[in-house]
Design a protein around this motif. Structure first.
Motif, short mmCIF file in Angstrom:
data_model
loop_
_atom_site.label_atom_id
_atom_site.label_comp_id
_atom_site.label_asym_id
_atom_site.label_seq_id
_atom_site.Cartn_x
_atom_site.Cartn_y
_atom_site.Cartn_z
N ILE A 163 40.12 -65.92 17.97
CA ILE A 163 41.43 -66.43 17.57
C ILE A 163 42.47 -65.30 17.57
O ILE A 163 42.15 -64.16 17.22
N ILE A 164 43.65 -65.63 18.04
CA ILE A 164 44.79 -64.72 17.97
C ILE A 164 45.79 -65.31 16.99
O ILE A 164 46.16 -66.49 17.11
N ILE A 165 46.21 -64.52 16.02
CA ILE A 165 47.14 -64.99 14.99
C ILE A 165 48.54 -64.49 15.32
O ILE A 165 48.75 -63.29 15.51
N ASN A 166 49.46 -65.41 15.44
CA ASN A 166 50.86 -65.08 15.71
C ASN A 166 51.68 -65.32 14.45
O ASN A 166 51.70 -66.44 13.92
N ILE A 167 52.35 -64.28 13.98
CA ILE A 167 53.25 -64.42 12.84
C ILE A 167 54.68 -64.37 13.37
O ILE A 167 55.06 -63.43 14.06
N ILE A 178 58.92 -74.54 17.18
CA ILE A 178 58.24 -75.83 17.37
C ILE A 178 56.73 -75.70 17.46
O ILE A 178 56.01 -76.69 17.28
N ASP A 179 56.22 -74.49 17.71
CA ASP A 179 54.78 -74.35 17.90
C ASP A 179 54.05 -73.82 16.68
O ASP A 179 52.88 -73.45 16.75
N CYS A 180 54.72 -73.78 15.53
CA CYS A 180 54.07 -73.28 14.32
C CYS A 180 52.99 -74.24 13.83
O CYS A 180 53.18 -75.46 13.80
N ASP A 181 51.84 -73.69 13.43
CA ASP A 181 50.79 -74.47 12.78
C ASP A 181 51.03 -74.53 11.27
O ASP A 181 50.76 -75.55 10.63
N LEU A 182 51.51 -73.43 10.72
CA LEU A 182 51.79 -73.33 9.30
C LEU A 182 53.19 -72.74 9.11
O LEU A 182 53.54 -71.77 9.79
N VAL A 183 53.97 -73.31 8.23
CA VAL A 183 55.32 -72.82 7.97
C VAL A 183 55.48 -72.58 6.46
O VAL A 183 55.14 -73.45 5.65
N PHE A 184 56.00 -71.39 6.12
CA PHE A 184 56.21 -71.05 4.72
C PHE A 184 57.67 -70.66 4.51
O PHE A 184 58.23 -69.85 5.25
N ASP A 185 58.27 -71.25 3.50
CA ASP A 185 59.68 -71.06 3.17
C ASP A 185 59.79 -70.02 2.07
O ASP A 185 59.32 -70.24 0.94
N VAL A 186 60.41 -68.86 2.36
CA VAL A 186 60.51 -67.80 1.35
C VAL A 186 61.94 -67.67 0.81
O VAL A 186 62.33 -66.61 0.30
N ARG A 187 62.69 -68.75 0.91
CA ARG A 187 64.06 -68.72 0.39
C ARG A 187 64.12 -68.73 -1.13
O ARG A 187 65.21 -68.65 -1.70
N PHE A 188 62.98 -68.80 -1.80
CA PHE A 188 62.97 -68.73 -3.26
C PHE A 188 63.16 -67.29 -3.75
O PHE A 188 63.45 -67.05 -4.92
N ILE A 189 62.99 -66.32 -2.85
CA ILE A 189 63.17 -64.90 -3.20
C ILE A 189 64.66 -64.56 -3.15
O ILE A 189 65.37 -65.00 -2.24
N PRO A 190 65.17 -63.80 -4.10
CA PRO A 190 66.59 -63.40 -4.07
C PRO A 190 66.96 -62.79 -2.72
O PRO A 190 66.19 -62.01 -2.14
N ASN A 191 68.14 -63.12 -2.23
CA ASN A 191 68.55 -62.76 -0.88
C ASN A 191 69.27 -61.40 -0.84
O ASN A 191 70.34 -61.24 -1.42
N PRO A 192 68.71 -60.42 -0.11
CA PRO A 192 69.37 -59.10 0.01
C PRO A 192 70.72 -59.17 0.71
O PRO A 192 71.51 -58.22 0.61
N ARG A 226 47.66 -64.90 0.94
CA ARG A 226 46.51 -64.18 1.49
C ARG A 226 45.21 -64.91 1.19
O ARG A 226 44.34 -65.03 2.06
N GLU A 227 45.08 -65.39 -0.04
CA GLU A 227 43.86 -66.11 -0.41
C GLU A 227 43.68 -67.37 0.44
O GLU A 227 42.57 -67.67 0.88
N MET A 228 44.76 -68.09 0.65
CA MET A 228 44.68 -69.31 1.44
C MET A 228 44.29 -69.01 2.88
O MET A 228 43.41 -69.67 3.46
N LEU A 229 44.93 -67.99 3.49
CA LEU A 229 44.63 -67.65 4.87
C LEU A 229 43.23 -67.07 5.01
O LEU A 229 42.55 -67.32 6.02
N LEU A 244 46.50 -69.30 16.10
CA LEU A 244 47.11 -69.77 14.86
C LEU A 244 48.51 -69.19 14.79
O LEU A 244 48.68 -67.97 14.85
N VAL A 245 49.51 -70.05 14.69
CA VAL A 245 50.90 -69.60 14.63
C VAL A 245 51.43 -69.85 13.22
O VAL A 245 51.49 -70.99 12.76
N ILE A 246 51.80 -68.76 12.54
CA ILE A 246 52.28 -68.84 11.17
C ILE A 246 53.77 -68.51 11.15
O ILE A 246 54.18 -67.42 11.55
N GLY A 247 54.57 -69.44 10.69
CA GLY A 247 56.00 -69.23 10.59
C GLY A 247 56.42 -68.87 9.17
O GLY A 247 56.02 -69.55 8.22
N ILE A 248 57.19 -67.80 9.03
CA ILE A 248 57.72 -67.39 7.73
C ILE A 248 59.24 -67.47 7.83
O ILE A 248 59.86 -66.73 8.61
#
Length: 285
Positions: A163-167, A178-192, A226-229, A244-248
């Motif tokens: 497997i090749i993991i693409n972040i 459009i090709d993400c398998d997993l998408v994580f929204d990190v907009r809950f973190i204060p924006n620099p 990390r635990e989930m992945l 596996l394509v992971i979108g952040i």
């Protein structure tokens, strides 16, 4: 002698693979009729070590001749000749885009829709894919990254777990990849972005990285991610998933998503996984 048979989906990068393998000292043959495999191997054996690494592309360009591949592979086994199979893969969307950009027709659909040709080819190749030693999905690999992957496997002998993991870091305002398998929204973190000294920097900048990773919420999120992945990836491998394509994602794809992606890249790399990182929107405004 090392014998590598390269096959896979048309447009997935087999020609590029041949070029890279030639640079690595392989004697490469493209579009060899399967019936000639063992005869060609015998010639190489008679070279008394002058040709000790062989790579040959066998694919559906040969038409009905491709059906001779399985009897030839059996003949190699009967002769005690070891071989490996590299199967090149890519997603339908990427393949269609590549065909349109190159203005080429699909060999199984010269006058029809590209997608129909791809579907036919996948059906024809499904059995040889099951026998593959290595499966490389080139959908999100640059030519340089593909070369690095080939070097890791065929020069450095690094273990290939299939497997090749693409972040991919991205900004939601530019759209979700459009090709993400997993998408994580990190907009809950204060924006620099709202801090003047960091606005024109990126998540690769030390000041921005330390700011983003310095919140308790960020550290808690990373631990859970990390635990989930660490749970998911071995199970994806067991099921035969090759990419596996992971979108952040954050708002613009410049600060938070970049910093989190880099942290995740570091973790997965230390775990021994093949990881590719792409900051899609980091320089966009």
């Amino acid at each position: 002698m090392r014998l590598l048979i390269i096959t896979g989906i048309s447009g997935a990068g087999k020609s590029l693979v041949i070029k890279h393998l030639e640079d690595m000292g392989f004697y490469c043959v493209d579009n060899l009729p399967p019936l000639l495999i063992h005869k060609f191997v015998e010639i190489c054996i008679q070279s008394r070590g002058k040709i000790d690494k062989i790579a040959m592309v066998i694919d559906i360009r040969g038409g009905e001749l491709f059906n001779d591949l399985f009897p030839e592979l059996k003949a190699l086994k009967d002769l005690g000749i070891l071989y490996e199979i590299l199967f090149m893969e890519a997603s339908d969307n990427v393949l269609i885009k590549r065909y349109k950009e190159s203005r080429r027709t699909h060999p199984l659909s010269p006058e029809g829709r590209i997608l129909e040709g791809i579907k036919k080819e996948r059906e024809i190749l499904k059995e040889i894919k099951k026998q593959a030693t290595y499966i490389i999905d080139s959908s999100n690999l640059t030519p340089r990254q593909l070369k690095e992957e080939l070097i890791n496997i065929f020069e450095y002998g690094k273990k290939f777990n299939g497997i090749i993991i693409n972040i991919i870091s991205f900004g939601f305002k530019h759209g979700i990849p459009i090709d993400c398998d997993l998408v994580f929204d990190v907009r809950f973190i204060p924006n620099p972005y709202y801090i003047e000294s960091m606005r024109n920097q990126t998540g690769k900048n030390e000041l921005v990285r330390d700011y983003v990773l310095g919140f308790d919420e960020t550290q808690c999120f990373l631990i859970k991610l990390r635990e989930m992945l660490d749970f998911l990836i071995p199970n994806y491998i067991k099921e035969g998933k090759s990419q596996l394509v992971i979108g952040i994602g954050c708002t613009g794809g410049q600060h938070r998503s970049v910093a989190i992606s880099e942290a995740l890249f570091s973790h997965l790399s230390k775990k021994g996984h093949r990881v590719v990182i792409n900051h899609r929107d980091m320089i966009k405004k």
